[in-house]
Design an enzyme around this catalytic site. Structure first.
Site, mmCIF file in Angstrom:
data_model
loop_
_atom_site.group_PDB
_atom_site.id
_atom_site.type_symbol
_atom_site.label_atom_id
_atom_site.label_comp_id
_atom_site.label_asym_id
_atom_site.label_seq_id
_atom_site.Cartn_x
_atom_site.Cartn_y
_atom_site.Cartn_z
ATOM 1 N N LYS A 11 0.997 -1.274 0.086
ATOM 2 C CA LYS A 11 0.190 -0.102 -0.041
ATOM 3 C C LYS A 11 0.966 1.223 -0.055
ATOM 4 O O LYS A 11 1.896 1.143 0.580
ATOM 5 C CB LYS A 11 -1.004 0.052 1.067
ATOM 6 N N ASP A 138 -3.061 -1.215 9.927
ATOM 7 C CA ASP A 138 -3.172 -0.976 8.513
ATOM 8 C C ASP A 138 -3.665 -2.455 7.908
ATOM 9 O O ASP A 138 -4.051 -2.570 6.601
ATOM 10 C CB ASP A 138 -1.488 -1.038 7.839
#
Ligand code: C5P
Length: 290
Positions: A11, A138
């Protein structure tokens, strides 16, 4: 099914804002997150002896209980009340470690997706995200990925218009930055600037790649220790080579630039490779269906 091959995508933070300190010691975040094609490769084989075994091609990664893939597998079996089961997990790392690219979180999320598939989908995507949250801030985003606004600790997710096609050049300098230390540095100062998150979201909505790139901003860049001027050097080089915008991702130390032109992106990669070993080109990835 006993065995599965799964990709764990990195990401990037198109923006990162810290909007408050919480009573649990964590911080409230507002981040625009983007999944990209750079990925680790995982192979999982289900076992019936209650044992979890993790191997990886990176010698410095712990493969015991400290490994996020180990922890997520253990938590998954407990959550579905099947501690009689176990799994062998082998990980081929391609995402740089300690880069702010969610490498560990993405491996954890891939383990949750894979075990859920291997066992006939006992949990929904929302339940996987809830479980993931107990293991890392996350992980919820990394379960389905795509383009999302992440708020709270990172678990309040709102899907956004996918980032337009582009090439993303990523450079990870050799040093890394400690996440808890960077949060501490941030607590001890007043932030001067914040990203224009609504403007960034509008630019995504209108598929305005330059508008998105211009608004990329990470508040952690303002509180980096003084010896980290390589971050701004990489950003300048990316911009000089034609990036529409460049920013550090997460708590670093990777920096990326967005290009609307493939050959300029490869030119920037070649230039960066003269100075840095870990340079990559990626493209945006859409949301993963669960
Ligand atoms: O949840 P995770 O293990 O990824 O967080 C690592 C560290 O980052 C935490 O121990 C905390 O210091 C900091 N953190 C925070 N607020 C968040 C996410 C992480 O303070 N929303």
């Amino acid at each position: 099914m006993r065995e599965i091959h799964e990709k764990a995508y990195a990401k990037l933070n198109l923006s990162l804002d810290v909007v408050g300190k919480r009573s649990d010691g964590y911080h409230d975040m507002r981040m625009v997150m983007q999944t990209v094609s750079l990925c680790d490769e995982l192979r999982l084989v289900l076992r019936h002896d209650g044992k979890i075994n993790v191997t990886s091609d990176v010698h410095f990664l712990p493969c015991d209980e400290r490994n996020i893939a180990y922890k997520t597998a253990k938590a998954f079996f407990k959550r579905i009340d099947r501690t009689d089961l176990g799994v062998g997990i082998s990980i081929k790392k391609h995402i740089p470690v300690c880069a702010g690219m969610g490498g560990g979180s993405s491996d954890g999320a891939a383990v949750l997706r894979s075990l859920n598939t291997l066992l006939g989908k006992p949990l929904t995507a929302a339940e996987l995200e809830e479980l993931g949250m107990t293991l890392g801030s996350d992980i919820p985003f990394c379960i389905c990925g795509g383009t999302s606004l992440a708020e709270g600790r990172g678990e309040i997710l709102t899907g956004l218009t996918p980032l337009s096609d582009c090439h993303i050049v990523i450079c990870k300098p050799r040093f890394s930055v400690s996440t808890p230390d960077l949060f501490k540095r941030l607590d001890s100062c007043d932030l001067r600037y914040h990203p224009d998150t609504p403007g960034l979201i509008s630019a995504l909505d209108s598929q305005d790649l330059s508008g998105v790139s211009r608004r990329m901003f990470n508040v952690f860049e303002d509180v980096l220790p003084p010896n980290m001027n390589k971050i701004s050097e990489i950003k300048s080089l990316l911009l000089d080579k034609g990036a529409l915008g460049a920013v550090m991702t997460g708590t670093g130390s990777a920096v990326f630039g967005i290009f609307d032109n493939k050959s300029r992106a490869y030119g920037a990669k070649a230039e960066l490779q003269k100075h840095y070993r870990d340079v990559y080109i990626a493209v945006p990835k859409k949301k993963i269906g669960i």
